[in-house]
Design a protein around this motif. Structure first.
Motif, PDB file in Angstrom:
ATOM      1  N   LEU A 143       1.504  -1.647   0.324  1.00 60.89           N
ATOM      2  CA  LEU A 143       0.012  -0.056  -0.012  1.00 60.89           C
ATOM      3  C   LEU A 143       1.395   0.944  -0.038  1.00 60.89           C
ATOM      4  O   LEU A 143       0.250   1.974  -0.558  1.00 60.89           O
ATOM      5  N   LEU A 144       1.719   1.604   0.683  1.00 60.54           N
ATOM      6  CA  LEU A 144       3.029   1.681   0.981  1.00 60.54           C
ATOM      7  C   LEU A 144       3.246   2.359  -0.806  1.00 60.54           C
ATOM      8  O   LEU A 144       3.738   3.889  -1.481  1.00 60.54           O
ATOM      9  N   PHE A 145       3.674   1.209  -1.517  1.00 59.40           N
ATOM     10  CA  PHE A 145       4.107   1.532  -3.085  1.00 59.40           C
ATOM     11  C   PHE A 145       3.352   2.213  -3.756  1.00 59.40           C
ATOM     12  O   PHE A 145       3.365   3.151  -4.528  1.00 59.40           O
ATOM     13  N   LEU A 146       1.995   1.921  -3.282  1.00 57.86           N
ATOM     14  CA  LEU A 146       0.590   2.067  -3.927  1.00 57.86           C
ATOM     15  C   LEU A 146       0.781   4.064  -4.001  1.00 57.86           C
ATOM     16  O   LEU A 146       0.133   4.769  -4.813  1.00 57.86           O
ATOM     17  N   LYS A 147       1.010   4.322  -2.606  1.00 60.97           N
ATOM     18  CA  LYS A 147       0.401   5.302  -2.003  1.00 60.97           C
ATOM     19  C   LYS A 147       1.646   5.895  -3.078  1.00 60.97           C
ATOM     20  O   LYS A 147       1.547   8.068  -2.526  1.00 60.97           O
ATOM     21  N   GLY A 148       2.428   5.526  -2.957  1.00 61.96           N
ATOM     22  CA  GLY A 148       3.663   6.886  -3.889  1.00 61.96           C
ATOM     23  C   GLY A 148       5.004   7.121  -3.099  1.00 61.96           C
ATOM     24  O   GLY A 148       5.395   7.981  -3.305  1.00 61.96           O
ATOM     25  N   VAL A 149       4.467   6.781  -1.762  1.00 59.44           N
ATOM     26  CA  VAL A 149       6.427   6.616  -0.954  1.00 59.44           C
ATOM     27  C   VAL A 149       7.393   6.928  -2.060  1.00 59.44           C
ATOM     28  O   VAL A 149       7.325   6.350  -2.683  1.00 59.44           O
ATOM     29  N   SER A 150       8.848   7.756  -0.737  1.00 61.92           N
ATOM     30  CA  SER A 150       9.423   7.789  -1.354  1.00 61.92           C
ATOM     31  C   SER A 150      10.500   6.819  -1.805  1.00 61.92           C
ATOM     32  O   SER A 150      10.576   5.652  -1.294  1.00 61.92           O
ATOM     33  N   LYS A 151      10.808   6.590  -3.478  1.00 63.35           N
ATOM     34  CA  LYS A 151      11.783   6.093  -4.056  1.00 63.35           C
ATOM     35  C   LYS A 151      12.854   5.127  -2.713  1.00 63.35           C
ATOM     36  O   LYS A 151      13.326   3.927  -3.146  1.00 63.35           O
ATOM     37  N   SER A 152      13.493   5.852  -1.887  1.00 64.45           N
ATOM     38  CA  SER A 152      14.769   6.219  -1.292  1.00 64.45           C
ATOM     39  C   SER A 152      13.756   4.978   0.029  1.00 64.45           C
ATOM     40  O   SER A 152      15.045   4.538   0.129  1.00 64.45           O
ATOM     41  N   ASN A 153      12.854   5.075  -0.227  1.00 63.16           N
ATOM     42  CA  ASN A 153      11.799   3.521   0.830  1.00 63.16           C
ATOM     43  C   ASN A 153      12.024   2.668   0.159  1.00 63.16           C
ATOM     44  O   ASN A 153      11.505   1.668   0.788  1.00 63.16           O
ATOM     45  N   TRP A 154      12.023   1.493  -1.633  1.00 64.80           N
ATOM     46  CA  TRP A 154      11.805   0.911  -1.794  1.00 64.80           C
ATOM     47  C   TRP A 154      12.926   0.477  -1.642  1.00 64.80           C
ATOM     48  O   TRP A 154      11.667  -1.410  -1.576  1.00 64.80           O
ATOM     49  N   GLU A 155      13.973   0.138  -0.765  1.00 62.77           N
ATOM     50  CA  GLU A 155      15.001  -1.200  -0.441  1.00 62.77           C
ATOM     51  C   GLU A 155      14.228  -1.693   0.492  1.00 62.77           C
ATOM     52  O   GLU A 155      13.941  -3.101   0.581  1.00 62.77           O
ATOM     53  N   VAL A 156      13.696  -0.833   0.989  1.00 65.59           N
ATOM     54  CA  VAL A 156      12.972  -1.364   2.261  1.00 65.59           C
ATOM     55  C   VAL A 156      11.770  -2.087   2.690  1.00 65.59           C
ATOM     56  O   VAL A 156      11.506  -3.684   2.746  1.00 65.59           O
ATOM     57  N   LEU A 157      11.579  -1.988   1.612  1.00 65.53           N
ATOM     58  CA  LEU A 157       9.633  -2.069   1.184  1.00 65.53           C
ATOM     59  C   LEU A 157      10.135  -3.979   0.550  1.00 65.53           C
ATOM     60  O   LEU A 157       9.425  -4.494   0.791  1.00 65.53           O
ATOM     61  N   THR A 158      10.720  -4.093  -0.604  1.00 61.85           N
ATOM     62  CA  THR A 158      11.496  -4.851  -1.431  1.00 61.85           C
ATOM     63  C   THR A 158      11.651  -5.724  -0.687  1.00 61.85           C
ATOM     64  O   THR A 158      11.996  -7.252  -0.681  1.00 61.85           O
ATOM     65  N   MET A 159      12.643  -5.547   0.725  1.00 62.97           N
ATOM     66  CA  MET A 159      13.009  -7.181   1.637  1.00 62.97           C
ATOM     67  C   MET A 159      12.090  -6.941   2.634  1.00 62.97           C
ATOM     68  O   MET A 159      11.993  -8.171   2.659  1.00 62.97           O
ATOM     69  N   ASN A 160      11.089  -6.317   2.893  1.00 65.06           N
ATOM     70  CA  ASN A 160      10.509  -7.448   3.332  1.00 65.06           C
ATOM     71  C   ASN A 160       9.008  -7.547   2.752  1.00 65.06           C
ATOM     72  O   ASN A 160       8.822  -9.324   2.783  1.00 65.06           O
ATOM     73  N   GLU A 161       8.859  -7.153   1.507  1.00 65.84           N
ATOM     74  CA  GLU A 161       8.306  -8.377   0.181  1.00 65.84           C
ATOM     75  C   GLU A 161       8.876  -8.220  -1.060  1.00 65.84           C
ATOM     76  O   GLU A 161       8.679  -7.639  -2.025  1.00 65.84           O
ATOM     77  N   PRO A 162       9.554  -9.020  -1.297  1.00 65.04           N
ATOM     78  CA  PRO A 162      11.047  -9.290  -2.713  1.00 65.04           C
ATOM     79  C   PRO A 162       9.360  -9.057  -3.876  1.00 65.04           C
ATOM     80  O   PRO A 162      10.285  -8.644  -4.643  1.00 65.04           O
ATOM     81  N   VAL A 163       8.802  -8.962  -4.180  1.00 57.12           N
ATOM     82  CA  VAL A 163       8.260  -9.549  -5.011  1.00 57.12           C
ATOM     83  C   VAL A 163       8.136  -8.008  -5.998  1.00 57.12           C
ATOM     84  O   VAL A 163       6.924  -8.041  -6.663  1.00 57.12           O
ATOM     85  N   LEU A 164       7.127  -6.787  -4.779  1.00 50.05           N
ATOM     86  CA  LEU A 164       7.278  -6.153  -4.802  1.00 50.05           C
ATOM     87  C   LEU A 164       8.703  -5.460  -5.728  1.00 50.05           C
ATOM     88  O   LEU A 164       7.715  -4.368  -6.791  1.00 50.05           O
ATOM     89  N   ARG A 165       9.449  -5.679  -5.682  1.00 52.99           N
ATOM     90  CA  ARG A 165      11.005  -5.033  -7.068  1.00 52.99           C
ATOM     91  C   ARG A 165       9.862  -5.538  -8.017  1.00 52.99           C
ATOM     92  O   ARG A 165      10.807  -4.313  -9.043  1.00 52.99           O
ATOM     93  N   LYS A 166       9.148  -6.321  -8.503  1.00 52.66           N
ATOM     94  CA  LYS A 166       8.929  -6.868  -9.720  1.00 52.66           C
ATOM     95  C   LYS A 166       7.710  -6.137 -10.227  1.00 52.66           C
ATOM     96  O   LYS A 166       7.815  -4.561 -11.621  1.00 52.66           O
ATOM     97  N   ALA A 167       7.343  -5.642  -8.944  1.00 52.28           N
ATOM     98  CA  ALA A 167       5.929  -4.590  -9.588  1.00 52.28           C
ATOM     99  C   ALA A 167       6.480  -2.869  -9.575  1.00 52.28           C
ATOM    100  O   ALA A 167       6.145  -1.478 -10.447  1.00 52.28           O
TER     101      ALA A 167
END
Length: 281
Positions: A176-200
Motif C-alpha cells: 500500500l505504501l508503494f501504491l500511495k507513492g512513498v519516496s523511492k528512497s524507501n523502496w529498498e526497505v519495502l522490497t526487503m520486506n516483500e521481495p515480489v514488490l521489486r517486480k511491481a
C-alpha cells in the motif's frame, strides 16, 4: 529519467497487477491482503480479464478493474478508486451482486454459486474508523454467526496510511505504501520486506519511461480528474437545491402562520424578495 507515473491511476494499476506476465505480483498482493484478514493464502490465481492493448484508455468509459478466479472457483474483483465517486457502498453491492448472480446459467442449482470477494482500494477516506484495511462479511448481529461466507468486501483506504512510518516486516502495508507513492528512497526497505514488490516497481519504472504509455496515462488521468470534478459539482448543486427546498418549506409554513416577512427571511436564510414571491404564489 521521467517522473514515475502514479500507480493509483487505474490504467497503470491494471498494467502492474492485471497482466498475465505479472500474475505473481497479483498473487503476492492478494495473499498479503487475505493473510492480514485472517484468510488462507492462495497457491494460484487465474486472470479472467487480463490487460491487453485493447484496454488502452481511448474509450473514456473503460473500466480497469481486475477480475480473477481461484483454483476452487471463487471470484475476486479488485478496483482502484483514485477519486471519490460517492455511494461506493451501494455501487460495491451492486457490482458484487452482478458478479455473484452471473455465475449461474439457467437450470443450475444455487449450491453451485461460489464465494465472491470485492477489494476496493480507495485514495480517500470513507469509513468512520482509523483502519486502513476493513473487511466486511454477512453475520448475525448478536452472536456473530455467519449467514454465508460467500460475500467478502475489503475496503482499503490509502489516506489512512502514514507514509512516514516504514514497516520493518512483510505484509500488506508495504504494498500500500508503494501504491500511495512513498519516496523511492524507501523502496529498498519495502522490497526487503516483500521481495515480489521489486517486480511491481520495475514494471512501474518501465511504464514511466515509455512515451506511448505516458500519453495514454495522461489521457486517462485527465478523464478521471474531469469526471471527479463533474461528480463533485453535481453533488454540491444537488445539496444546494436540497437546502433551498428546505428553506422554502420553512418559509411557507411561517407565512401560513402570518409571521413577518423580515423574520421569515432571517429564519429561513432566504432573501425578503424570495419570501415575497412565495407569498404571492
Amino acid at each position: 529519467m521521467n517522473d514515475l507515473l502514479d500507480p493509483k491511476n487505474d490504467f497503470v494499476f491494471k498494467r502492474i497487477f492485471g497482466s498475465d506476465e505479472n500474475k505473481d505480483v497479483l498473487l503476492a498482493f492478494l495473499n498479503t491482503t487475505f493473510i492480514e484478514a485472517g484468510e488462507p493464502p492462495l497457491t494460484e490465481i487465474l486472470l479472467i480479464n487480463p490487460y491487453t492493448d485493447k484496454d488502452a484508455p481511448r474509450d473514456k468509459q473503460s473500466i480497469f478493474d481486475i477480475r480473477a478466479k481461484t483454483t476452487t472457483g471463487e471470484l475476486i474483483n479488485i478496483e482502484m478508486q483514485l477519486f471519490n465517486q460517492y455511494d461506493i457502498e451501494k455501487r460495491t453491492l451492486f457490482y458484487w451482486s452482478k458478479q455473484y448472480s452471473g455465475q449461474l446459467e439457467e437450470g443450475q442449482r444455487y449450491r453451485q454459486l461460489k464465494k465472491c470477494v470485492t477489494i476496493n482500494i480507495l485514495n480517500y477516506s470513507f469509513l468512520p474508523n482509523n483502519l486502513y484495511h476493513s473487511v466486511f462479511h454477512l453475520r448475525e448481529d448478536h452472536s456473530g454467526i455467519p449467514l454465508s461466507n460467500d460475500i467478502e468486501i475489503h475496503m482499503i483506504e490509502l489516506s489512512k496510511l502514514d507514509e512516514q512510518i516504514i514497516p520493518i516486516k512483510g505484509g500488506l502495508v508495504n504494498w500500500l505504501l508503494f501504491l500511495k507513492g512513498v519516496s523511492k528512497s524507501n523502496w529498498e526497505v519495502l522490497t526487503m520486506n516483500e521481495p515480489v514488490l521489486r517486480k511491481a516497481m520495475d514494471t512501474l519504472e518501465f511504464l514511466s519511461q515509455d512515451a506511448e504509455t505516458r500519453r495514454l496515462y495522461e489521457m486517462r488521468q485527465k478523464f478521471l480528474h474531469d469526471e471527479a470534478s463533474m461528480l463533485a459539482g453535481a453533488r454540491e448543486e444537488g445539496e444546494a437545491r436540497g437546502e433551498y427546498k428546505k428553506a422554502t418549506e420553512v418559509a411557507k409554513k411561517l407565512l401560513a402562520k402570518g409571521t413577518d416577512i423580515a423574520a421569515i427571511a432571517d429564519i429561513s436564510g432566504l432573501s425578503q424578495e424570495e419570501v415575497e414571491r412565495l407569498q404571492s404564489h
